[in-house]
Scaffold this motif. Sequence first.
Motif, mmCIF file in Angstrom:
data_model
loop_
_atom_site.group_PDB
_atom_site.id
_atom_site.type_symbol
_atom_site.label_atom_id
_atom_site.label_comp_id
_atom_site.label_asym_id
_atom_site.label_seq_id
_atom_site.Cartn_x
_atom_site.Cartn_y
_atom_site.Cartn_z
ATOM 1 N N TYR A 98 0.831 -1.454 0.458
ATOM 2 C CA TYR A 98 0.327 -0.165 -0.043
ATOM 3 C C TYR A 98 1.176 1.159 -0.152
ATOM 4 N N CYS A 99 1.810 0.927 1.100
ATOM 5 C CA CYS A 99 2.480 2.561 1.119
ATOM 6 C C CYS A 99 3.530 2.617 -0.542
ATOM 7 N N VAL A 100 4.119 1.355 -0.713
ATOM 8 C CA VAL A 100 4.777 1.328 -2.444
ATOM 9 C C VAL A 100 3.599 2.146 -3.161
ATOM 10 N N ASP A 101 2.469 1.845 -3.404
ATOM 11 C CA ASP A 101 1.593 2.147 -4.813
ATOM 12 C C ASP A 101 1.147 3.328 -4.373
ATOM 13 N N HIS A 102 1.408 4.232 -2.530
ATOM 14 C CA HIS A 102 1.493 5.468 -2.319
ATOM 15 C C HIS A 102 2.568 6.683 -2.827
ATOM 16 N N ASP A 103 3.608 5.886 -3.254
ATOM 17 C CA ASP A 103 4.749 6.264 -3.065
ATOM 18 C C ASP A 103 5.132 6.813 -1.879
ATOM 19 N N TRP A 104 5.173 6.276 -0.477
ATOM 20 C CA TRP A 104 6.119 6.288 0.478
ATOM 21 C C TRP A 104 7.141 5.904 0.727
ATOM 22 N N TYR A 105 8.342 6.200 0.876
ATOM 23 C CA TYR A 105 9.347 5.484 0.911
ATOM 24 C C TYR A 105 9.858 5.748 2.513
ATOM 25 N N GLY A 106 10.193 3.749 2.747
ATOM 26 C CA GLY A 106 10.876 4.061 4.296
ATOM 27 C C GLY A 106 10.638 2.324 3.801
ATOM 28 N N LEU A 107 9.288 1.744 4.044
ATOM 29 C CA LEU A 107 9.611 0.007 4.066
ATOM 30 C C LEU A 107 9.983 -0.858 3.036
ATOM 31 N N GLU A 108 9.984 0.002 1.215
ATOM 32 C CA GLU A 108 9.820 -1.161 0.308
ATOM 33 C C GLU A 108 11.557 -2.192 1.241
ATOM 34 N N ASN A 109 12.135 -2.128 2.582
ATOM 35 C CA ASN A 109 12.977 -2.815 2.067
ATOM 36 C C ASN A 109 12.433 -3.995 3.023
ATOM 37 N N LEU A 110 11.176 -4.253 3.732
ATOM 38 C CA LEU A 110 10.758 -4.654 4.389
ATOM 39 C C LEU A 110 9.728 -5.304 3.889
ATOM 40 N N SER A 111 9.829 -5.209 2.691
ATOM 41 C CA SER A 111 8.699 -6.513 1.343
ATOM 42 C C SER A 111 9.121 -7.920 2.032
ATOM 43 N N LEU A 112 7.804 -8.430 2.296
ATOM 44 C CA LEU A 112 7.284 -9.944 2.231
ATOM 45 C C LEU A 112 7.761 -10.510 3.564
ATOM 46 N N ILE A 113 8.352 -9.761 4.902
ATOM 47 C CA ILE A 113 8.014 -9.995 5.837
ATOM 48 C C ILE A 113 7.767 -10.507 6.139
ATOM 49 N N PRO A 114 6.856 -12.157 6.309
ATOM 50 C CA PRO A 114 4.993 -12.244 7.158
ATOM 51 C C PRO A 114 5.331 -11.474 8.135
ATOM 52 N N GLY A 115 3.850 -11.605 8.786
ATOM 53 C CA GLY A 115 3.203 -11.675 9.838
ATOM 54 C C GLY A 115 1.912 -10.484 9.533
ATOM 55 N N GLU A 116 1.934 -9.538 10.898
ATOM 56 C CA GLU A 116 1.111 -8.094 11.046
ATOM 57 C C GLU A 116 1.752 -6.787 11.533
ATOM 58 N N VAL A 117 0.878 -5.825 11.321
ATOM 59 C CA VAL A 117 0.975 -4.674 11.848
ATOM 60 C C VAL A 117 1.270 -4.496 13.268
ATOM 61 N N ARG A 211 11.355 -2.987 -4.373
ATOM 62 C CA ARG A 211 10.096 -3.369 -4.048
ATOM 63 C C ARG A 211 10.790 -5.096 -4.483
ATOM 64 N N SER A 212 10.137 -5.380 -5.772
ATOM 65 C CA SER A 212 10.547 -5.788 -6.238
ATOM 66 C C SER A 212 12.237 -6.876 -6.259
ATOM 67 N N ARG A 218 14.622 -11.981 -0.974
ATOM 68 C CA ARG A 218 13.793 -12.971 0.219
ATOM 69 C C ARG A 218 13.406 -14.155 -0.423
ATOM 70 N N LYS A 219 13.236 -14.292 -1.604
ATOM 71 C CA LYS A 219 13.028 -15.521 -1.760
ATOM 72 C C LYS A 219 13.902 -16.550 -3.182
ATOM 73 N N ARG A 220 15.439 -15.706 -2.784
ATOM 74 C CA ARG A 220 16.092 -17.125 -3.071
ATOM 75 C C ARG A 220 16.831 -17.275 -1.428
ATOM 76 N N LYS A 221 16.502 -17.063 -0.617
ATOM 77 C CA LYS A 221 17.331 -17.040 0.977
ATOM 78 C C LYS A 221 16.184 -17.760 1.458
ATOM 79 N N LEU A 222 15.419 -17.260 1.437
ATOM 80 C CA LEU A 222 14.271 -18.214 2.710
ATOM 81 C C LEU A 222 13.134 -18.309 1.756
ATOM 82 N N PRO A 223 13.068 -19.604 2.688
ATOM 83 C CA PRO A 223 11.700 -20.479 2.202
ATOM 84 C C PRO A 223 10.618 -19.875 2.632
#
Length: 333
Positions: A98-117, A211-212, A218-223
């Motif tokens: 959602y943040c990436v779609d809105h052009d808000w920077y900061g969280l993109e390196n934390l993409s795909l981390i499982p879990g909740e806010v 983000r991609s 992440r997909k290459r390193k983590l199951p």
Amino acid sequence: MIKTDFSLLHYNSFGIDVKAKRFVEYSTVEELKNLILSGDISEPYFHIGGGSNLLFTKDYPGTILHSRIGGITVVREDVESVWLKVGAGINWDRFVAYCVDHDWYGLENLSLIPGEVGASAVQNIGAYGVEIKDFIESVETINSFGESHTYTNADCKYSYRNSIFKHKDMKNVFVTYVYYKLSKIRKFTLTYNALRDEFEALSVRTLPEVRSLVISIRKRKLPDPNILGNAGSFFMNPVIRKSRLPEFLKMYPNMPFYEQPNDFIKLSAGWLIEQCGWKGKNMGAAGVYEKQALVLVNRGGATGTDILSLSDAIRKSVHDKFGVDICPEVNIL
Ligand code: EPU
């Protein structure tokens, strides 16, 4: 919603089949307060997030709580920044997208981390040179007496994968909303070598591209927990006194280490575990992931005790070989 003898199979990313005596889910702060006032939350109880940093070793004899509080609200914004209020029950990666779609920077390196806010604020999640503590303004909570309290970032006492909310005496404090401040100005964190190298090689320029890229690394390193049960890094990277470094480098010149404040260094638990020969090994149905030794996996039908026995054996090996103690990052119940 209150359920009894509830299977937690789909509420823990290790895919451990245990039951909770009672399972309580709520979608609003009012609903949570009502549950508390009507005495529906009595000891023993434990509040889970997405269950992606959790190991159940037996059926839970009390009440498991889970938040479904949603909503992403812009509280205020100026030309440089946006301040957001986000419900604790929102899926973490959905929020990052959602943040990436809105052009808000900061969280993109934390993409795909499982879990909740909610858990992001408890655990101080981090990856690829970014920790969420640097974006959290405050954390809204309700305690088991129904009292509200907002913790400022400083109150949360953030450190590596740790916060005040992880202390035993804070078990009765439930996160309801997290407030984040993100940037509207284009800036990326490229301190993690692999990310910077691929960023440059691929001429990545936009926020969705970063983000991609993070997702592909992440997909290459983590199951993927949907395919192979796991809880990400099972152990924290150990922090030790820098005075021990020469002794290590004499024996292992290629040992990775990271400088920390106050004459400490952080070692790579994954490297230590690999040196002990555990990478790709199994103990019954519990295993060490072949591409990242820090990740323990459920090869199919493992119990929490199987995973814990493997963890104990690994900790002993690392202690015996290096004289370093590694501690689980995962919460063990
Ligand atoms: N390494 C090995 N063998 C292994 C794994 C790692 O030799 O099996 C070495 C690597 O070659 C590298 C160093 O250890 O030199 C660090 O490895 P990596 O960059 O993969 O990171 P990490 O320290 O193992 C931490 C986080 C991860 C996060 C990555 C990237 C912790 C406990 N883990 O892992 O977070 O994705 O950095 O930033 O801090 C998580 O918390 O669940 C998690 C996956």
